[in-house]
Design a protein around this motif. Structure first.
Motif, PDB file in Angstrom:
ATOM      1  N   TYR A 108       0.844  -1.208   0.000  1.00  0.00           N
ATOM      2  CA  TYR A 108       0.000   0.000   0.000  1.00  0.00           C
ATOM      3  C   TYR A 108       0.874   1.252   0.000  1.00  0.00           C
ATOM      4  N   TYR A 109       1.938   1.242   0.808  1.00  0.00           N
ATOM      5  CA  TYR A 109       2.804   2.417   0.938  1.00  0.00           C
ATOM      6  C   TYR A 109       3.843   2.519  -0.173  1.00  0.00           C
ATOM      7  N   TYR A 112       3.689   5.561  -2.652  1.00  0.00           N
ATOM      8  CA  TYR A 112       4.002   6.811  -1.950  1.00  0.00           C
ATOM      9  C   TYR A 112       5.492   6.929  -1.657  1.00  0.00           C
ATOM     10  N   LEU A 173       8.921   6.506   7.719  1.00  0.00           N
ATOM     11  CA  LEU A 173       7.716   7.173   7.233  1.00  0.00           C
ATOM     12  C   LEU A 173       7.403   8.428   8.046  1.00  0.00           C
ATOM     13  N   SER A 186      13.174   4.027   3.455  1.00  0.00           N
ATOM     14  CA  SER A 186      11.860   3.413   3.305  1.00  0.00           C
ATOM     15  C   SER A 186      11.847   2.414   2.151  1.00  0.00           C
ATOM     16  N   ILE A 244      -5.371   3.203   8.244  1.00  0.00           N
ATOM     17  CA  ILE A 244      -4.611   4.289   7.620  1.00  0.00           C
ATOM     18  C   ILE A 244      -5.180   5.641   8.046  1.00  0.00           C
ATOM     19  N   SER A 249       0.961   6.747   9.397  1.00  0.00           N
ATOM     20  CA  SER A 249       2.185   5.960   9.236  1.00  0.00           C
ATOM     21  C   SER A 249       2.422   5.008  10.397  1.00  0.00           C
ATOM     22  N   TYR A 252       1.581   0.555  10.894  1.00  0.00           N
ATOM     23  CA  TYR A 252       2.435  -0.625  10.796  1.00  0.00           C
ATOM     24  C   TYR A 252       2.862  -1.139  12.170  1.00  0.00           C
TER      25      TYR A 252
END
Length: 310
Positions: A108-109, A112, A173, A186, A244, A249, A252
Motif C-alpha cells: 500500500y505504501y 508513496y 515514514l 523506506s 490508515i 504511518s 504498521y
C-alpha cells in the motif's frame, strides 16, 4: 488495462487444468487411502525418477500401519480430537499470520515511498511490479533452503525480520518529510520486508499442515488453513483503510507487533520437522498434548483408532 490484467489470471488456471491429467496422484493417498502399493510405487518413480525409494516407502508403510482401520476425519471430528489440539492451534496461527503480518500494507505504501524517493511517476508501476517479482522469486527459491536450514528458523527469521523492517519503516515514514535521505531508507525497508516474507512465511507456511498431520487429518487441516487465509485476507482488506485514516504511518506498529507474537509462538510451540518421519513428529506432539511418556507406533495406532467421545 484493468480488464486485461484481471482476465490474465485465467491463463495459469487453464494451464493447470490442461496439465493435471498428466500429474501423478499423491503416493500417500494411493498407499494409505487406496491401499494400492503398486500404484504408489509408480507415482513415486514418476516424481523421483530411477532412485532408491526404499526409505520413503518404509516411512509411508509405517504411517499406514499406525493409521490402520481409520477413516478420513471431518472438520468437527478434527476439532474435537484432543491428540490434535496443538497441531490445530499451529495451523490457526500460521493460516492467520500469512495475512496479518502486514505484507499487503507494505505494498500500500510502496507507491508513496517510491514517489518520495524521486522515482518518476511513469516508472513507479514498473518498480512496484519489481517488488512483486522479488516476493515470487524468493518464495520459489526458499525451497532450496527449507531442507537445509529448517522450517522453524525460516519462519522465525522471516517474521522477526519483518518486525525489524516494520519498526524501521515506521520511523522512516514519520521522518520522510523532514530528512532528505529517509525515503531511500523506506525503499530499502520495503524490499527487505518483502524478501523476508517471501523466503520465510510465504515459502514455508503451506507445507507445515502436511508435515504435522497424518493422512486422515490432512484434508480437513488444509481446509481450515485455506479458510483462515481468505478470511483474514478479507478482514485486512476491509479494515486497513480505517487503520490508515486513524493511525497514518503508525498503522504498521500493529503489524510489526503481530509479527513479533507470531515469531514467539512459532519458537515456543512449533517443533522442527526437518528430516523427521511422521511418527517422530507425531510423538513430539503427543508429548505436548498429553504430557505423558513416549509411545510406540502400535500405541499411536491404538489411540487413534478409538472413537472420539461425544
Amino acid at each position: 488495462m484493468w480488464p486485461v490484467l484481471l482476465s490474465s489470471c485465467a491463463i495459469p488456471a487453464l494451464i493447470q487444468l490442461a496439465t493435471l491429467p498428466w500429474c501423478p496422484e499423491s503416493p500417500r493417498y494411493l498407499l494409505i487411502d487406496k491401499e494400492d502399493k503398486n500404484l504408489c510405487m509408480k507415482a513415486l518413480r514418476r516424481l523421483h525418477g530411477d532412485v532408491n525409494l526404499s526409505a520413503e516407502m518404509d516411512e509411508m508403510l509405517e504411517e499406514q500401519t499406525a493409521l490402520e482401520g481409520q477413516h478420513a476425519k471431518g472438520l468437527w471430528e478434527l476439532l474435537r480430537d484432543r491428540a490434535l489440539r496443538r497441531q490445530i492451534s499451529i495451523i490457526i496461527v500460521l493460516g492467520s499470520a500469512i495475512q496479518l503480518c502486514g505484507n499487503d500494507a507494505t505494498y500500500y505504501y510502496a507507491v508513496y515511498v517510491f514517489r518520495a524517493a524521486g522515482i518518476p511517476n511513469e516508472k513507479i508501476q514498473y518498480v512496484t511490479i519489481g517488488t512483486g517479482c522479488c516476493e515470487l522469486i524468493t518464495a520459489i527459491t526458499s525451497n532450496l533452503f527449507i531442507d537445509r536450514v529448517g522450517r522453524r528458523p525460516l519462519l522465525i527469521g522471516g517474521y522477526g525480520m519483518m518486525a525489524a523492517c516494520g519498526t524501521l519503516f515506521t520511523i522512516s515514514l514519520t521522518l520522510q518529510d523532514k530528512t532528505s535521505w529517509m525515503p531511500y531508507v523506506s525503499v530499502i525497508c520495503i524490499f527487505a520486508s518483502i524478501l523476508s516474507f517471501g523466503i520465510g512465511p510465504a515459502g514455508v507456511s503451506g507445507i507445515i499442515p502436511m508435515e504435522i498431520f497424518d493422512q486422515t487429518a490432512r484434508p480437513a487441516a488444509y481446509m481450515i488453513n485455506g479458510c483462515l487465509f481468505w478470511i483474514n485476507f478479507i478482514i485486512v482488506g476491509l479494515t486497513f483503510p480505517f487503520l490508515i485514516e486513524g493511525l497514518g504511518s503508525f498503522c504498521y506498529v500493529l503489524f510489526l507487533s503481530l509479527c513479533c507474537l507470531f515469531a514467539l509462538f512459532i519458537g515456543l510451540f512449533l517443533p522442527e520437522t526437518k528430516g523427521k518421519t511422521f511418527l517422530e513428529i507425531s510423538e513430539e506432539f503427543h508429548k505436548q498434548n498429553f504430557k505423558v511418556p513416549s509411545r510406540t507406533s502400535e500405541d499411536i495406532s491404538m489411540e487413534r483408532s478409538q472413537p472420539v467421545a461425544t
